[in-house]
Design a protein around this motif. Structure first.
Motif, PDB file in Angstrom:
ATOM      1  N   VAL A 151     -94.078  51.829  -4.151  1.00  0.00           N
ATOM      2  CA  VAL A 151     -94.783  50.622  -4.571  1.00  0.00           C
ATOM      3  C   VAL A 151     -93.892  49.928  -5.597  1.00  0.00           C
ATOM      4  O   VAL A 151     -93.350  50.560  -6.498  1.00  0.00           O
ATOM      5  N   GLU A 152     -93.718  48.634  -5.404  1.00  0.00           N
ATOM      6  CA  GLU A 152     -92.860  47.822  -6.261  1.00  0.00           C
ATOM      7  C   GLU A 152     -93.732  47.147  -7.323  1.00  0.00           C
ATOM      8  O   GLU A 152     -94.641  46.390  -6.985  1.00  0.00           O
ATOM      9  N   LEU A 153     -93.480  47.452  -8.585  1.00  0.00           N
ATOM     10  CA  LEU A 153     -94.228  46.851  -9.681  1.00  0.00           C
ATOM     11  C   LEU A 153     -93.467  45.640 -10.182  1.00  0.00           C
ATOM     12  O   LEU A 153     -92.293  45.741 -10.551  1.00  0.00           O
ATOM     13  N   VAL A 154     -94.137  44.508 -10.189  1.00  0.00           N
ATOM     14  CA  VAL A 154     -93.481  43.251 -10.543  1.00  0.00           C
ATOM     15  C   VAL A 154     -94.014  42.785 -11.886  1.00  0.00           C
ATOM     16  O   VAL A 154     -95.203  42.478 -12.035  1.00  0.00           O
ATOM     17  N   ALA A 169     -98.740  55.060 -13.857  1.00  0.00           N
ATOM     18  CA  ALA A 169     -99.587  56.245 -13.769  1.00  0.00           C
ATOM     19  C   ALA A 169    -100.491  56.181 -12.537  1.00  0.00           C
ATOM     20  O   ALA A 169    -100.692  57.192 -11.841  1.00  0.00           O
ATOM     21  N   PHE A 170    -101.024  55.001 -12.255  1.00  0.00           N
ATOM     22  CA  PHE A 170    -101.859  54.824 -11.067  1.00  0.00           C
ATOM     23  C   PHE A 170    -101.047  55.088  -9.802  1.00  0.00           C
ATOM     24  O   PHE A 170    -101.503  55.790  -8.887  1.00  0.00           O
ATOM     25  N   ALA A 171     -99.832  54.540  -9.740  1.00  0.00           N
ATOM     26  CA  ALA A 171     -98.974  54.749  -8.575  1.00  0.00           C
ATOM     27  C   ALA A 171     -98.710  56.239  -8.366  1.00  0.00           C
ATOM     28  O   ALA A 171     -98.763  56.739  -7.226  1.00  0.00           O
ATOM     29  N   GLY A 175     -99.894  59.006  -5.189  1.00  0.00           N
ATOM     30  CA  GLY A 175     -98.807  59.613  -4.426  1.00  0.00           C
ATOM     31  C   GLY A 175     -97.632  58.706  -4.145  1.00  0.00           C
ATOM     32  O   GLY A 175     -96.877  58.948  -3.194  1.00  0.00           O
ATOM     33  N   LYS A 176     -97.429  57.681  -4.977  1.00  0.00           N
ATOM     34  CA  LYS A 176     -96.337  56.739  -4.752  1.00  0.00           C
ATOM     35  C   LYS A 176     -95.253  56.879  -5.818  1.00  0.00           C
ATOM     36  O   LYS A 176     -95.525  57.203  -6.967  1.00  0.00           O
ATOM     37  N   GLU A 177     -94.031  56.611  -5.416  1.00  0.00           N
ATOM     38  CA  GLU A 177     -92.959  56.372  -6.364  1.00  0.00           C
ATOM     39  C   GLU A 177     -92.957  54.880  -6.671  1.00  0.00           C
ATOM     40  O   GLU A 177     -93.203  54.061  -5.792  1.00  0.00           O
ATOM     41  N   SER A 178     -92.674  54.528  -7.920  1.00  0.00           N
ATOM     42  CA  SER A 178     -92.679  53.115  -8.283  1.00  0.00           C
ATOM     43  C   SER A 178     -91.321  52.694  -8.806  1.00  0.00           C
ATOM     44  O   SER A 178     -90.571  53.491  -9.373  1.00  0.00           O
ATOM     45  N   LEU A 179     -90.992  51.442  -8.555  1.00  0.00           N
ATOM     46  CA  LEU A 179     -89.843  50.822  -9.186  1.00  0.00           C
ATOM     47  C   LEU A 179     -90.329  49.534  -9.829  1.00  0.00           C
ATOM     48  O   LEU A 179     -91.280  48.916  -9.362  1.00  0.00           O
ATOM     49  N   THR A 180     -89.690  49.147 -10.919  1.00  0.00           N
ATOM     50  CA  THR A 180     -90.112  47.961 -11.667  1.00  0.00           C
ATOM     51  C   THR A 180     -89.054  46.887 -11.548  1.00  0.00           C
ATOM     52  O   THR A 180     -87.861  47.151 -11.751  1.00  0.00           O
TER      53      THR A 180
END
Length: 284
Positions: A151-154, A169-171, A175-180
């Protein structure tokens, strides 16, 4: 259950259903907001089919699968949502005016974090519709949501560190990896994905190879899980066209939609959701 264990998803389209599924899988009570009865029925069938598939593959047992389905509840309107939910995620079509209208109504429910599942629209433009832009960000999920782990956090100009921390934390919980990423049109992933898809369409249009062989090249040579044309069908060719227009305006002609994409959308060949795109799809 308390509001700290509840979330809402606005829109029961392909992406909204996927977000609702992973939220319920993570233990959230999910309120799925959708006024259209037929769309709700289709969404719940999709969830049930996904659960049955997971059970057949040994990923879920029957009891866990039934509990997952039971944690998703349809809500008719945004105004029927309780106030103070930890997460409220908007997932309506990629139209700025529509998203702004929906987000303004959602913000009135005073969620702790309000997010837009957009793949291309400006988070700052969307944040202008909310009274608390510090609590707003983009959360760009990928289709199918239950399978793709990113999931991509913008981050918008006003997005707070606390909001980002909550989103990370929600991601992780679902069960997701996140990138910002910064709020640049197309962010990171949409630009990479779209440019490959548009080039594949141009190759098909100019007769370089068949749709099957263009996709096979991506899968076999570059180990992509699915080819760019089949992925475009899954995303929706109308969605591809909207994103291409947005990125063309922001970044220039390299993102210009090819004629074949205009033509297919005009003909109603939208991909998997219409039964026909670059490939034929079974009706669900």
């Amino acid at each position: 259950m308390s509001t700290t264990e509840r979330m809402a998803v606005l829109g029961a389209g392909t992406m909204g259903v996927g977000i609702a599924y992973v939220g319920a899988q993570a233990g959230y009570e999910v309120l799925l907001v959708e006024p259209d009865d037929a769309r709700v029925a289709g969404a719940l069938r999709t969830v049930s089919d996904a659960v049955q598939s997971a059970i057949s593959r040994g990923k879920l047992d029957e009891e866990t699968g039934a509990a997952l389905v039971a944690r998703i509840t349809r809500v008719g309107t945004i105004e029927d949502l309780p106030e103070g939910l930890d997460f409220l995620i908007e997932s309506v079509p990629e139209r700025l005016d529509l998203k702004r209208e929906v987000l303004a109504r959602a913000a009135a429910r005073k969620p702790v974090v309000l997010a837009s599942n957009t793949s291309a629209l400006s988070i700052d433009d969307l944040a202008a519709a909310t009274p608390a832009p510090h609590a707003f960000l983009g959360m760009h999920f990928f289709n199918p949501v239950w399978s793709i782990k990113l999931v991509e956090l913008v981050r918008g100009e006003a997005t707070s560190e606390e909001t980002l921390d909550r989103a990370r934390a929600f991601a992780a919980r679902i069960g997701k990896e996140s990138l910002t990423v910064r709020n640049v049109p197309g962010f990171a992933t949409s630009r990479l994905d779209l440019i490959a898809s548009l080039e594949a369409m141009r190759m098909l249009e100019s007769g370089v190879a068949s749709a099957e062989d263009i996709d096979r090249a991506a899968v076999v040579a570059y180990r992509h899980p699915v080819g760019p044309l089949r992925l475009s069908d899954i995303v929706g060719l109308d969605v591809r066209l909207d994103i291409a227009r947005t990125l063309q305006a922001a970044h220039g002609e390299r993102f210009a939609p090819p004629e074949i994409l205009f033509r297919m959308v005009e003909e109603g060949r939208l991909g998997a959701k219409s039964g026909r795109g670059f490939f034929d799809w079974p009706k669900t």
